[in-house]
Design an enzyme around this catalytic site. Structure first.
Site, PDB file in Angstrom:
ATOM      1  N   ASP A 152       0.774  -1.068  -0.079  1.00  0.00           N
ATOM      2  CA  ASP A 152       0.031  -0.086  -0.061  1.00  0.00           C
ATOM      3  C   ASP A 152       0.761   1.226   0.019  1.00  0.00           C
ATOM      4  O   ASP A 152       1.828   1.403   0.530  1.00  0.00           O
ATOM      5  CB  ASP A 152      -0.874  -0.052   1.304  1.00  0.00           C
ATOM      6  CG  ASP A 152      -1.908   1.229   1.258  1.00  0.00           C
ATOM      7  OD1 ASP A 152      -2.778   1.278   0.157  1.00  0.00           O
ATOM      8  OD2 ASP A 152      -1.929   2.266   1.820  1.00  0.00           O
ATOM      9  N   ASN A 259      -4.788   9.712  -1.729  1.00  0.00           N
ATOM     10  CA  ASN A 259      -4.610   8.856  -2.703  1.00  0.00           C
ATOM     11  C   ASN A 259      -5.435   7.624  -2.370  1.00  0.00           C
ATOM     12  O   ASN A 259      -4.891   6.796  -1.596  1.00  0.00           O
ATOM     13  CB  ASN A 259      -3.033   8.671  -3.089  1.00  0.00           C
ATOM     14  CG  ASN A 259      -3.057   7.896  -4.470  1.00  0.00           C
ATOM     15  OD1 ASN A 259      -3.870   7.774  -5.227  1.00  0.00           O
ATOM     16  ND2 ASN A 259      -2.025   6.985  -4.478  1.00  0.00           N
ATOM     17  N   ASP A 286      -7.820   4.334   6.205  1.00  0.00           N
ATOM     18  CA  ASP A 286      -6.504   4.849   5.459  1.00  0.00           C
ATOM     19  C   ASP A 286      -6.133   6.093   6.363  1.00  0.00           C
ATOM     20  O   ASP A 286      -5.512   6.886   5.723  1.00  0.00           O
ATOM     21  CB  ASP A 286      -6.848   5.192   4.027  1.00  0.00           C
ATOM     22  CG  ASP A 286      -5.651   5.351   3.178  1.00  0.00           C
ATOM     23  OD1 ASP A 286      -4.553   4.894   3.780  1.00  0.00           O
ATOM     24  OD2 ASP A 286      -5.783   5.586   2.108  1.00  0.00           O
TER      25      ASP A 286
HETATM   26  O1  DOR Z   1      -3.524   8.977   0.719  1.00  0.00           O
HETATM   27  C1  DOR Z   1      -2.635   8.277   0.996  1.00  0.00           C
HETATM   28  N1  DOR Z   1      -1.759   8.364   2.016  1.00  0.00           N
HETATM   29  N2  DOR Z   1      -2.605   6.994   0.134  1.00  0.00           N
HETATM   30  C2  DOR Z   1      -1.805   6.323   0.069  1.00  0.00           C
HETATM   31  O2  DOR Z   1      -1.830   5.264  -0.572  1.00  0.00           O
HETATM   32  C3  DOR Z   1      -0.660   6.145   0.945  1.00  0.00           C
HETATM   33  C4  DOR Z   1      -1.007   7.216   2.359  1.00  0.00           C
HETATM   34  C5  DOR Z   1       0.283   7.483   2.909  1.00  0.00           C
HETATM   35  O3  DOR Z   1       1.093   6.479   3.272  1.00  0.00           O
HETATM   36  O4  DOR Z   1       0.324   8.522   3.230  1.00  0.00           O
END
Ligand code: DOR
Length: 405
Positions: A152, A259, A286
């Site tokens: 990820d 993202n 997330d």
């Molecule tokens: O918004 C995001 N932050 N999307 C990701 O895929 C990684 C994550 C991050 O690790 O900050």
């Protein structure tokens, strides 16, 4: 951390037959020993009036940043933030330094978890070495220590390596959690659904447990729905609170940047539909903390990610349960039972004999989320200033009170 031997959670509601029922819950040591009308015999009493007493929520998509990026978050602060959000079990993503692509690197994280975590933490192993999409990680070396693997933060575009990882995941009964992103299209909707479509074909062929992270486009949900209709229940997906309640028109600054990005209203509605019809089997935050500096640059230079552990339950409760779109039973499924089931994590219930991982959330008094109350090191939330039901009053992990609101 406060610790009591016998705790009586008094006057709260539990969910029974899809309804709220007034019941007390008695916790002794690490277990629930009684649920019912319970007399206080001098126990430590937690007042749960106006609150839902539920099994602690499970979030399979959290970035705790340690080891490697402790300016953004630590295992200590991130798990305190989880406890504040009513989460008693979380899974942590591998975009760390060192990347847990071998047992030695994974053990660095496991040691800190043992020392500092206030909730249950299950780290992901990586899919590829250093998450570089070139060669498969040493999955054979670390599989006994993880429930799932993921790269990820970036997509695995090397389909040969992905297939090798899938075969090993199948052999060792691990889930692969995919950040589906095609490197050519990147953040565009195509970046997601083109990757989803090709990965579904591979997962169908191999038959491993394949889980899509933070799905956000109508086309992705269509593809996953079709796979389910064709009988591939090994393919699952999660949706994030921000993709359910925000769209690209609402973007104000770096705290609205993540993202996959916020998308069109059409895609937001497709995300809601997927949650309601079960195409998306769970919600995951997330949680992605960054420093103030990293999030206050000119928008195009801000890093992707927002924190989410503290607002996930309130957003889902307020926007979908209180409005009658999601039943109480389904609320427990998407926040607790399904993530535990899919990722093979211990199951917790509000019933006699269960380990006491419990969240007591206030469903009668709304609360406005402020920057000052945030326990994460990150304050990068687009939800600051918003008012919700469902903030946590108490969280218990293994029968111990780890958060009090
Ligand atoms: O918004 C995001 N932050 N999307 C990701 O895929 C990684 C994550 C991050 O690790 O900050």
């Amino acid at each position: 951390m406060v610790s009591y031997k016998v705790i009586l959670i008094k006057n709260g509601y539990v969910i029974e037959n899809n309804s709220l029922v007034l019941k007390d819950v008695l916790v002794e040591d690490d277990k629930i020993v009684e649920v019912g009308v319970i007399e206080d015999k001098g126990y430590e009493v937690l007042d749960a009036k106006g609150c839902l007493v539920m099994p602690g929520a499970v979030d399979v998509h959290v970035h705790l940043r340690e080891p490697g990026f402790t300016k953004k978050e630590t295992i200590k602060t991130g798990t305190m933030s989880a406890a504040k959000g009513g989460f008693t079990t979380i899974m942590t993503m591998p975009n760390l330094n060192p990347v847990p692509d071998n047992l030695e690197a994974l053990k660095v994280q496991l040691d800190i978890i043992k020392r500092d975590a206030v909730v249950n933490v299950y780290p992901y192993g990586a899919v590829t070495v250093n998450q570089e999409d070139k060669e498969k990680a040493d999955i054979e070396g670390f599989y006994k220590y993880v429930k799932a693997i993921s790269d990820d933060g970036r997509g695995v575009n090397n389909l040969e390596v992905l297939k090798e990882a899938m075969l090993l995941a199948k052999k060792h009964d691990l889930v692969i959690a995919s950040h589906a992103e095609d490197n050519y299209w990147k953040y565009a909707p195509e970046g997601e659904f083109i990757a989803v479509r090709r990965e579904i074909e591979l997962a169908k062929e191999v038959g491993c447990k394949y889980h899509f992270c933070h799905m956000s486009t109508a086309e992705s949900f269509e593809a996953i729905r079709k796979a389910h209709e064709d009988g591939y229940t090994n393919i699952t997906c999660e949706v994030a609170p921000h993709h359910l309640v925000l769209n690209e028109e609402m973007i104000k600054d770096g705290n609205w940047k993540m993202n996959p990005p916020l998308r069109s209203e059409k895609n937001r509605l497709a995300t809601v539909e997927a949650l309601l019809d079960g195409t998306a089997i769970m919600v995951a935050s997330d949680h992605a903390p960054h420093t103030v500096e990293e999030k206050s640059r000119e928008y195009s230079k801000c890093l992707n990610g927002i924190i989410g552990l503290e607002t996930s339950l309130p957003i889902i409760y307020t926007s979908f349960v209180k409005t009658g779109m999601l039943s109480l039973d389904r609320f427990l499924e998407v926040m607790v039972y399904n993530p535990a089931k899919v990722f093979n994590l211990p199951m917790r219930k509000i019933m006699k004999g269960s380990i006491a991982d419990i969240a007591v959330i206030d469903i009668e008094n709304p609360h406005t989320y402020t920057k000052d109350e945030i326990l994460s090191k990150g304050v990068n939330s687009p939800f600051i200033g918003n008012t919700y039901y469902g903030f946590t009053r108490y969280t218990l992990v293994n029968g111990k009170l780890v958060y009090k609101g």
